[in-house]
Design an enzyme around this catalytic site. Structure first.
Site, PDB file in Angstrom:
ATOM      1  CB  ILE A  90      16.150  11.581   0.935  1.00 48.20           C
ATOM      2  CG1 ILE A  90      17.073  11.542   2.146  1.00 48.20           C
ATOM      3  CG2 ILE A  90      14.685  11.670   1.347  1.00 48.20           C
ATOM      4  CD1 ILE A  90      17.048  12.821   2.982  1.00 48.20           C
ATOM      5  CE  LYS A 146      25.687  19.484  -5.014  1.00 48.48           C
ATOM      6  NZ  LYS A 146      26.142  18.960  -3.774  1.00 48.48           N
ATOM      7  CE  LYS A 158      22.429  19.438  -1.881  1.00 51.05           C
ATOM      8  NZ  LYS A 158      23.268  19.118  -0.739  1.00 51.05           N
ATOM      9  CD  GLU A 212      29.332  20.330  -3.048  1.00 44.72           C
ATOM     10  OE1 GLU A 212      29.613  20.352  -4.258  1.00 44.72           O
ATOM     11  OE2 GLU A 212      28.671  19.416  -2.536  1.00 44.72           O
TER      12      GLU A 212
HETATM   13  N1  HSE Z   1      28.282  19.104  -0.080  1.00 45.72           N
HETATM   14  C1  HSE Z   1      26.996  18.514  -0.087  1.00 45.72           C
HETATM   15  C2  HSE Z   1      26.515  18.389   1.354  1.00 45.72           C
HETATM   16  C3  HSE Z   1      27.042  17.145  -0.761  1.00 45.72           C
HETATM   17  O1  HSE Z   1      27.328  18.547   2.261  1.00 45.72           O
HETATM   18  O2  HSE Z   1      25.338  18.172   1.566  1.00 45.72           O
HETATM   19  C4  HSE Z   1      25.709  16.611  -1.157  1.00 45.72           C
HETATM   20  O3  HSE Z   1      25.022  17.422  -2.050  1.00 45.72           O
END
Ligand code: HSE
Length: 432
Positions: free
Chosen positions: A138, A107, A207, A192
């Site tokens: 999803i 992303k 996102k 992350e």
């Molecule tokens: N670190 C991200 C989260 C992982 O916690 O949503 C998925 O993109």
């Protein structure tokens, strides 16, 4: 007639890459039955082959050199699952230049360098797909591009970061402080590598950038989004929110507003009766309002090996149609993006607000605070003051407001925190 074959190479055998390998090997027959295409996992490049992995890769070429995949003329689709900016960007752009389709869950890469990558892809008549970059398992990108293609997208409200949602849920349900809840999220493995991106709202903003570009058919620049994270939220706020009938969620907002886009990520008070308030732990949810369909809600696991792999493989299958049906000019549906999005500055947006101050317990405090709010045209809808609090002689006060202009709220707060009876660690949240 023998079914046609698509050869896949995976770069990066971490959690997500392993999941993709597992799906391709384990669901090979299922995919072949459904598509009449044989998906062949031809090669994987990974630097660390010492790591224990519960997967049989005896039929797959395993290497430490990504170039062996990028230069292999038989590989049709490269799956990039290393994450981060480099070497991911170099590998993806090289794959596209070598006329290979690319699938990624990255992303950060798509949100910040997507435009360059889409141009390289277009020049080379290949595609880069990224279903897994938003909402994990999803199918939100296919949902927007295909299922809702007949609609102008008016609104999107998303819980897009599993880690921050997990932290907020634990704070709500187990009365934990922020730092204790963060530890739990890290132990569970969906944060992350650097959790700053999760808790600062950066990951949700990546996102939202991606969803907004698709929903608005225009390029959205990640840097221009208004972003606030969840680090300022304390147990006190969670308890106030609870007592007022709200749950605090990190919301990503997309709203068509005044001829432009209102895009922001910030913690938000969501009424308990709203569906989004019930989205707990690491789950993600995206509410999309289209002008024909009305409100739709997408819900599911936003991270993890299996959900993310499920989304990646759906992209590989989508690309197979492009690869195999080229002559018939069939293409996986994409939305043409040529213009830049017009963003409405946050100052021009109106919201309802939650304001929490710690003030001295002396006469006239409320009159002075409400006086400043009134000066800026901000009307209070309710007020709660706790009788006692462990913080020396300061007491927490919470005010909820009616709709007010962001700019007015900013100016009013600058004035309020100058009162000597107000501590400067105040919190301002929006109400959904
Ligand atoms: N670190 C991200 C989260 C992982 O916690 O949503 C998925 O993109």
């Amino acid at each position: 007639m023998r079914n046609q074959q698509v050869n896949v190479g995976i770069i990066g055998l971490g959690t997500v890459g392993t999941g993709v390998a597992r799906v391709l090997l384990q669901q090979r027959e299922l995919l072949e039955t459904r598509t009449q295409v044989l998906f062949n996992l031809k090669a994987i490049s990974e630097l660390d082959w010492e790591k224990e992995r519960d997967i049989d890769l005896s039929t797959v070429k395993c290497t430490t050199n990504a170039d062996e995949l990028l230069n292999d003329p038989d590989i049709d689709v490269i799956v990039e699952t290393i994450g981060g900016f480099e070497p991911a960007f170099s590998f993806v752009s090289k794959a596209l230049k070598n006329r290979k389709h690319v699938v990624t869950a990255n992303k950060a890469l798509i949100a910040t360098r997507g435009r360059e990558l889409f141009e390289i892809a277009q020049e080379n008549d290949v595609k880069i797909l990224f279903e897994a970059s938003v909402g994990g398992g999803i199918p939100i990108i296919q949902g927007l591009r295909e299922g809702l293609i007949a609609n102008n997208i008016e609104r999107i409200y998303g819980i897009l970061n599993g880690t921050s949602n997990y932290i907020l849920t634990k704070m709500h349900k187990e009365n934990l402080e922020f730092s204790e809840a963060l530890k739990g999220a890290q132990e569970n493995g969906f944060a992350e590598a650097d959790p700053t991106l999760d808790i600062s709202g950066g990951d949700a903003a990546h996102k939202l950038t991606i969803l907004s570009s698709i929903a608005s058919n225009s390029f959205v620049s990640f840097e221009s989004l208004y972003v606030e994270g969840i680090t300022g939220i304390t147990k006190v706020d969670i308890n106030f929110a609870k007592s007022l009938g709200y749950t605090i969620k990190l919301l990503a907002v997309y709203r068509v507003f005044n001829g432009g886009l209102d895009l922001r990520v910030h913690p938000t008070l969501v009424e308990n009766k709203h569906l989004l308030a019930a989205v707990s732990n690491e789950m993600n949810a995206i509410l999309v309002k289209g002008d024909f369909v009305g409100n739709t809600m997408f819900y599911g696991p936003g991270a993890g090996e299996r959900p993310t792999a499920s989304a990646i493989v759906s992209d590989i299958v989508a690309l197979a149609y492009d690869l195999l049906l080229k002559d018939e000019k069939y293409r996986t549906p994409t939305i043409k993006t040529t213009t830049d999005a017009k963003l409405i500055p946050i100052d021009e947006i109106t919201n309802r607000f939650y304001l929490r101050f710690f003030t001295r317990d002396i006469p006239g405090v409320l009159t002075k605070i409400s006086g400043v709010l009134a000066e800026y045209g901000i009307s209070i809808s309710s007020m709660v003051q706790l009788e006692t609090h462990e913080k020396d002689n300061y007491i927490p006060i919470v005010l909820l407001t009616h709709e007010a202009l962001e700019k007015s709220m900013k100016q009013a707060l600058e004035k309020i925190i100058k009162f000597e009876f107000v501590k400067d660690d105040y919190l301002r949240l929006r109400i959904f």
